[in-house]
Design a protein around this motif. Structure first.
Motif, PDB file in Angstrom:
ATOM      1  N   ASP A  73      -1.654   9.416   7.897  1.00  0.00           N
ATOM      2  CA  ASP A  73      -0.282   9.248   7.416  1.00  0.00           C
ATOM      3  C   ASP A  73       0.230   7.830   7.681  1.00  0.00           C
ATOM      4  N   ALA A  74      -0.190   7.248   8.801  1.00  0.00           N
ATOM      5  CA  ALA A  74       0.227   5.880   9.134  1.00  0.00           C
ATOM      6  C   ALA A  74      -0.362   4.885   8.133  1.00  0.00           C
ATOM      7  N   LEU A  75      -1.612   5.101   7.746  1.00  0.00           N
ATOM      8  CA  LEU A  75      -2.238   4.175   6.793  1.00  0.00           C
ATOM      9  C   LEU A  75      -1.589   4.275   5.410  1.00  0.00           C
ATOM     10  N   LEU A  76      -1.217   5.502   5.026  1.00  0.00           N
ATOM     11  CA  LEU A  76      -0.536   5.666   3.736  1.00  0.00           C
ATOM     12  C   LEU A  76       0.814   4.941   3.767  1.00  0.00           C
ATOM     13  N   LYS A  77       1.545   5.109   4.861  1.00  0.00           N
ATOM     14  CA  LYS A  77       2.834   4.411   5.010  1.00  0.00           C
ATOM     15  C   LYS A  77       2.637   2.900   4.923  1.00  0.00           C
ATOM     16  N   ARG A  78       1.585   2.450   5.588  1.00  0.00           N
ATOM     17  CA  ARG A  78       1.295   1.015   5.593  1.00  0.00           C
ATOM     18  C   ARG A  78       1.020   0.503   4.177  1.00  0.00           C
ATOM     19  N   LEU A  79       0.236   1.270   3.414  1.00  0.00           N
ATOM     20  CA  LEU A  79      -0.044   0.875   2.025  1.00  0.00           C
ATOM     21  C   LEU A  79       1.242   0.801   1.214  1.00  0.00           C
ATOM     22  N   GLN A  80       2.159   1.745   1.470  1.00  0.00           N
ATOM     23  CA  GLN A  80       3.429   1.763   0.744  1.00  0.00           C
ATOM     24  C   GLN A  80       4.280   0.549   1.124  1.00  0.00           C
ATOM     25  N   THR A  81       4.314   0.257   2.427  1.00  0.00           N
ATOM     26  CA  THR A  81       5.111  -0.861   2.924  1.00  0.00           C
ATOM     27  C   THR A  81       4.577  -2.190   2.383  1.00  0.00           C
ATOM     28  N   GLU A  82       3.261  -2.312   2.380  1.00  0.00           N
ATOM     29  CA  GLU A  82       2.663  -3.575   1.920  1.00  0.00           C
ATOM     30  C   GLU A  82       2.768  -3.742   0.405  1.00  0.00           C
ATOM     31  N   GLY A  83       2.800  -2.621  -0.302  1.00  0.00           N
ATOM     32  CA  GLY A  83       2.933  -2.663  -1.760  1.00  0.00           C
ATOM     33  C   GLY A  83       1.876  -3.526  -2.413  1.00  0.00           C
ATOM     34  N   ARG A  84       2.308  -4.343  -3.379  1.00  0.00           N
ATOM     35  CA  ARG A  84       1.362  -5.181  -4.128  1.00  0.00           C
ATOM     36  C   ARG A  84       0.709  -6.243  -3.267  1.00  0.00           C
ATOM     37  N   ASN A  85       1.318  -6.520  -2.094  1.00  0.00           N
ATOM     38  CA  ASN A  85       0.743  -7.538  -1.209  1.00  0.00           C
ATOM     39  C   ASN A  85      -0.313  -6.962  -0.282  1.00  0.00           C
ATOM     40  N   SER A  86      -0.578  -5.685  -0.395  1.00  0.00           N
ATOM     41  CA  SER A  86      -1.554  -5.092   0.514  1.00  0.00           C
ATOM     42  C   SER A  86      -2.912  -5.746   0.324  1.00  0.00           C
ATOM     43  N   ALA A 102      -1.009  10.002  -1.986  1.00  0.00           N
ATOM     44  CA  ALA A 102      -1.252   8.562  -2.182  1.00  0.00           C
ATOM     45  C   ALA A 102      -1.110   8.206  -3.659  1.00  0.00           C
ATOM     46  N   LYS A 103      -1.612   9.078  -4.532  1.00  0.00           N
ATOM     47  CA  LYS A 103      -1.482   8.853  -5.980  1.00  0.00           C
ATOM     48  C   LYS A 103       0.000   8.862  -6.380  1.00  0.00           C
ATOM     49  N   GLU A 104       0.725   9.870  -5.887  1.00  0.00           N
ATOM     50  CA  GLU A 104       2.161   9.997  -6.199  1.00  0.00           C
ATOM     51  C   GLU A 104       2.952   8.803  -5.664  1.00  0.00           C
ATOM     52  N   ALA A 105       2.514   8.290  -4.518  1.00  0.00           N
ATOM     53  CA  ALA A 105       3.196   7.142  -3.899  1.00  0.00           C
ATOM     54  C   ALA A 105       2.845   5.835  -4.606  1.00  0.00           C
ATOM     55  N   LYS A 106       2.005   5.926  -5.640  1.00  0.00           N
ATOM     56  CA  LYS A 106       1.621   4.779  -6.483  1.00  0.00           C
ATOM     57  C   LYS A 106       0.868   3.692  -5.709  1.00  0.00           C
ATOM     58  N   VAL A 275      -9.356   3.589  -5.234  1.00  0.00           N
ATOM     59  CA  VAL A 275      -9.088   2.149  -5.293  1.00  0.00           C
ATOM     60  C   VAL A 275      -7.579   1.958  -5.207  1.00  0.00           C
ATOM     61  N   THR A 276      -7.145   1.008  -4.408  1.00  0.00           N
ATOM     62  CA  THR A 276      -5.697   0.810  -4.250  1.00  0.00           C
ATOM     63  C   THR A 276      -5.107   0.108  -5.477  1.00  0.00           C
ATOM     64  N   HIS A 277      -3.824   0.319  -5.657  1.00  0.00           N
ATOM     65  CA  HIS A 277      -3.081  -0.314  -6.744  1.00  0.00           C
ATOM     66  C   HIS A 277      -3.115  -1.829  -6.594  1.00  0.00           C
ATOM     67  N   ALA A 278      -3.144  -2.284  -5.342  1.00  0.00           N
ATOM     68  CA  ALA A 278      -3.064  -3.718  -5.054  1.00  0.00           C
ATOM     69  C   ALA A 278      -4.429  -4.403  -5.018  1.00  0.00           C
ATOM     70  N   ALA A 279      -5.495  -3.661  -5.299  1.00  0.00           N
ATOM     71  CA  ALA A 279      -6.863  -4.177  -5.081  1.00  0.00           C
ATOM     72  C   ALA A 279      -7.104  -5.542  -5.718  1.00  0.00           C
ATOM     73  N   LYS A 280      -7.592  -6.469  -4.905  1.00  0.00           N
ATOM     74  CA  LYS A 280      -7.943  -7.794  -5.418  1.00  0.00           C
ATOM     75  C   LYS A 280      -9.450  -7.945  -5.564  1.00  0.00           C
ATOM     76  N   HIS A 281     -10.180  -6.959  -5.070  1.00  0.00           N
ATOM     77  CA  HIS A 281     -11.637  -6.966  -5.230  1.00  0.00           C
ATOM     78  C   HIS A 281     -12.053  -5.631  -5.850  1.00  0.00           C
ATOM     79  N   LYS A 282     -11.526  -5.352  -7.027  1.00  0.00           N
ATOM     80  CA  LYS A 282     -11.731  -4.039  -7.640  1.00  0.00           C
ATOM     81  C   LYS A 282     -13.210  -3.767  -7.937  1.00  0.00           C
ATOM     82  N   GLU A 283     -13.892  -4.785  -8.442  1.00  0.00           N
ATOM     83  CA  GLU A 283     -15.311  -4.601  -8.788  1.00  0.00           C
ATOM     84  C   GLU A 283     -16.120  -4.237  -7.533  1.00  0.00           C
TER      85      GLU A 283
END
Ligand code: FE
Length: 353
Positions: A73-86, A102-106, A275-283
């Motif tokens: 739950d802490a990691l999910l919160k962290r992903l939400q807080t970091e948003g696109r900058n994660s 996690a999907k619903e939280a985008k 894969v996260t919404h913010a992923a910069k290394h998607k491949e």
């Protein structure tokens, strides 16, 4: 750059967490500029359950994996807080209910991969590709040998019978595993029938819910109840515990009963990855997912935690083999997430603490 290890401890004050978060993020972000041969993974699984595989992945591909571990739950919160900058590219967590959150939280994105779609059975992945199962666990009934005969047992539904009054141990309703179990009942039996079931089931509890899954098995072994509900990997870990003989003894006092074998099958769940919404290394992230779902990785990953592989044809560990084959519920696990809120409210109305 060396993989970063990070653990979120409950006892760290908030400011400390924020400082560590900032430091970790900066370290990962800084390395992104110079090195594309890497991928950043947030994992709610313990390091020992994943690290050897990540090292093998790096050896084979030259892609460094920066691992951050923490509570789900802490990691999910962290992903939400970091948003696109994660800095995170991938998120591993347990229970389809959490993956759906996690999907619903985008914080996740849909991916398409023939390899992943072929490896993971349809019911063990999100229909749109937001998450994929990595390992499977079941949540069967455990009965105390000598006190209960397996032919007295049949289904989850039948545990509402008066004959089980004061004989059932199960953890609290705020636990996601129970929420997902109840969500599966709602999916199959409907809301009204499941609520009526829950009221009677709760009335059969031996004591107010307390502790984790292992504690329910321990309580049954100690004579506090005759039936316990728990996830299979806890039972496997207890049976094979080299340090604590009490856990081995407790586990040996009970046996598995696979419920609902004559109808839909026993309730199962997964650990999974997206894969996260913010992923910069998607491949690289998809490459790592595909690696975790190849047959060799599956065998190791499942056996490391007494879980079932999700990929067909991968050998089970000896402990799992000893429990025998069973029919598993084929309900698409995304339903567990969709029905989570209804399940939680229903459990509350039924008085499940
Ligand atoms: Fe668990």
């Amino acid at each position: 750059m060396k993989p970063i290890q990070f653990k979120l401890l409950k006892t760290i004050p908030l400011l400390g967490i924020l400082m560590i978060m900032a430091a970790t993020s900066t370290a990962i972000a800084a390395s992104n500029k110079t090195d594309n041969k890497e991928v950043n993974l947030y994992s709610a699984r313990k390091e020992k359950l994943i690290k050897p595989l990540l090292e093998k992945f790096t050896q084979q591909t030259g892609i460094t994996v920066n691992l951050v571990t923490g509570k789900a739950d802490a990691l999910l919160k962290r992903l939400q807080t970091e948003g696109r900058n994660s800095p995170a590219d991938l998120f591993i967590t347990t229970d389809a209910g959490r993956l759906h959150r996690a999907k619903e939280a985008k914080v996740l994105q849909a991916v398409q991969s023939k390899v992943l779609e072929e490896a993971v059975p349809e019911h063990l992945r999100d229909p749109q590709g937001y998450w994929f199962g990595l390992s499977e666990r079941a949540r069967p009934i455990f009965y105390v040998k000598g006190k209960v005969s397996p032919d007295e047992l049949s289904t989850y539904e039948a545990l509402a019978d008066d004959k089980w009054k004061g004989r059932i141990c199960i953890r609290s309703s705020n636990n996601i595993y129970n929420q997902s179990l109840v969500a599966s009942l709602v999916a199959h039996d409907g809301l009204d029938k499941t609520e009526a079931w829950a009221r009677k089931f709760v009335a059969n509890f031996a004591k107010p819910p307390k502790g984790g899954d292992r504690d329910q098995i321990k309580a049954a072994a100690a004579g506090q109840c005759d039936i316990a509900i728990a996830n299979t990997y806890y039972y496997g870990a207890m049976l094979n515990n080299k340090k604590d003989t009490k856990q081995v003894k407790a586990a040996k006092a009970v046996a598995i009963f696979w419920p609902n074998q004559e109808d839909r099958g026993t309730h199962i769940n997964i650990s999974g990855v997206g894969v996260t919404h913010a992923a910069k290394h998607k491949e690289n992230a998809i490459k790592l997912m595909e690696f975790l779902l190849n047959k060799d990785s599956q065998k190791w990953y499942a056996q490391a935690n007494y879980e079932y592989p999700v990929v067909a044809g991968v050998e089970w560990g000896d402990t799992l083999k000893s429990w025998g084959k069973f029919k598993a519920d084929k309900l698409n696990l995304s339903k567990l997430g969709e029905l989570n809120t209804k399940a939680v409210k229903l459990m509350d109305r039924a008085g499940w603490k």
